[in-house]
Enzyme design. Structure first.
Site, PDB file in Angstrom:
ATOM      1  N   GLY A 196      26.583 -20.553   7.334  1.00 36.82           N
ATOM      2  CA  GLY A 196      27.943 -20.928   7.708  1.00 36.82           C
ATOM      3  C   GLY A 196      28.132 -22.407   8.000  1.00 36.82           C
ATOM      4  CB  SER A 197      26.381 -25.551   7.115  1.00 35.07           C
ATOM      5  OG  SER A 197      26.338 -25.538   5.709  1.00 35.07           O
ATOM      6  CG  ASN A 198      30.081 -25.293   2.980  1.00 31.08           C
ATOM      7  OD1 ASN A 198      30.598 -26.364   2.659  1.00 31.08           O
ATOM      8  ND2 ASN A 198      28.892 -24.910   2.522  1.00 31.08           N
TER       9      ASN A 198
ATOM     10  CG  MET B 129      25.110 -15.075  -0.390  1.00 34.16           C
ATOM     11  SD  MET B 129      25.430 -16.487  -1.470  1.00 34.16           S
ATOM     12  CE  MET B 129      24.101 -16.258  -2.644  1.00 34.16           C
TER      13      MET B 129
ATOM     14  CG  LEU C 183      29.419 -11.015  -8.192  1.00 33.56           C
ATOM     15  CD1 LEU C 183      29.020 -10.391  -9.528  1.00 33.56           C
ATOM     16  CD2 LEU C 183      29.844 -12.463  -8.372  1.00 33.56           C
TER      17      LEU C 183
ATOM     18  CG  ASN D 160      32.989 -19.745  -4.452  1.00 33.48           C
ATOM     19  OD1 ASN D 160      32.472 -19.582  -3.334  1.00 33.48           O
ATOM     20  ND2 ASN D 160      32.251 -19.787  -5.553  1.00 33.48           N
TER      21      ASN D 160
ATOM     22  CG  HIS E  58      28.714 -23.003  -7.853  1.00 33.58           C
ATOM     23  ND1 HIS E  58      28.007 -21.838  -7.623  1.00 33.58           N
ATOM     24  CD2 HIS E  58      28.024 -23.697  -8.778  1.00 33.58           C
ATOM     25  CE1 HIS E  58      26.940 -21.836  -8.403  1.00 33.58           C
ATOM     26  NE2 HIS E  58      26.915 -22.949  -9.114  1.00 33.58           N
TER      27      HIS E  58
END
Ligand code: GRF
Length: 202
Positions: A13-15, A91, A93, A108, A110
């Site tokens: 969860g750093s983002n 993680m 889909l 999202n 990436h």
């Protein structure tokens, strides 16, 4: 009135933390109303709780199929009046069902310059391939993996002697800068999609 958004995260969860900080500093003018995780031990949930944000954990193991899992998620999102969703290391889909419930409302991030190095190991794959430049991509989510319209990209050079770990650290630092900026544009309704090209209105 400010929009309300949810962050989906499966891990560290750093983002998410960068987004929490950006909401706090008003860089993002929206309310981070819910953090959802499919993993009970995700550190992201702890970060959310520390910040006083509502959390939700649901385990896909408790549902007969992916769609019924997502139907339960969506009912919680509706209860929390969520306008858009930000995936941050989620993680799993998404099915066409959830994407259809939030059309052009799911972002999202990436860790590569898409369309290169799609999939779960973008940083490792780019480093192993020996590219000299890689980076990060923020995009809308559609039904194909790491495929939807691109909102923002930033490059990261792979320096001589670069290790996977040092490259990973550089990529994450760039992510923490780029993602809040992209989410801020989303919050301000400034992203317009034309023929899969995303324009930023002034
Ligand atoms: C990030 O590298 C992101 O690009 C990818 O998953 C990672 C999540 O890291 N989708 P964190 O959980 O935000 O620290």
């Amino acid at each position: 009135m400010n929009q309300r958004f949810a962050v989906f995260a499966s891990g560290n969860g750093s983002n998410l933390q960068a987004l929490i900080d950006a909401v706090k500093s008003s860089q993002i003018r929206a309310e981070l109303a819910l953090v959802f995780s499919d993993q009970p031990q995700a550190y992201a949930l702890e970060r959310a709780q520390k910040a006083g944000i509502a959390v939700l954990h649901l385990s896909p193991k408790n549902y007969p199929d992916r769609e019924s899992f997502e139907r339960d998620i969506v009912s919680h999102l509706r209860q929390s009046r969520i306008d858009f969703i930000v995936l941050a290391g989620y993680m799993r889909l998404l099915t066409a069902y959830l994407i259809g419930e939030y059309p052009h409302k799911i972002l999202n991030i990436h860790p590569s310059l898409l369309p290169a190095f799609k999939g779960a190991h973008g940083i490792k794959d780019a480093w192993s391939y020996g590219v000299k430049v890689t980076g990060v991509t923020v995009h809308f989510v559609d039904e194909q993996t790491d495929h939807g319209p691109i909102i923002a990209q930033a490059s990261v050079t792979v320096d001589p002697g670069e290790t996977f770990e040092s490259l990973e650290a550089k990529i994450h630092a760039v992510e923490h800068n780029v993602y809040p900026r992209a989410v801020a544009l989303m919050a301000d309704n400034r992203l317009i999609i034309r023929d899969r090209k995303v324009e930023i209105s002034s």
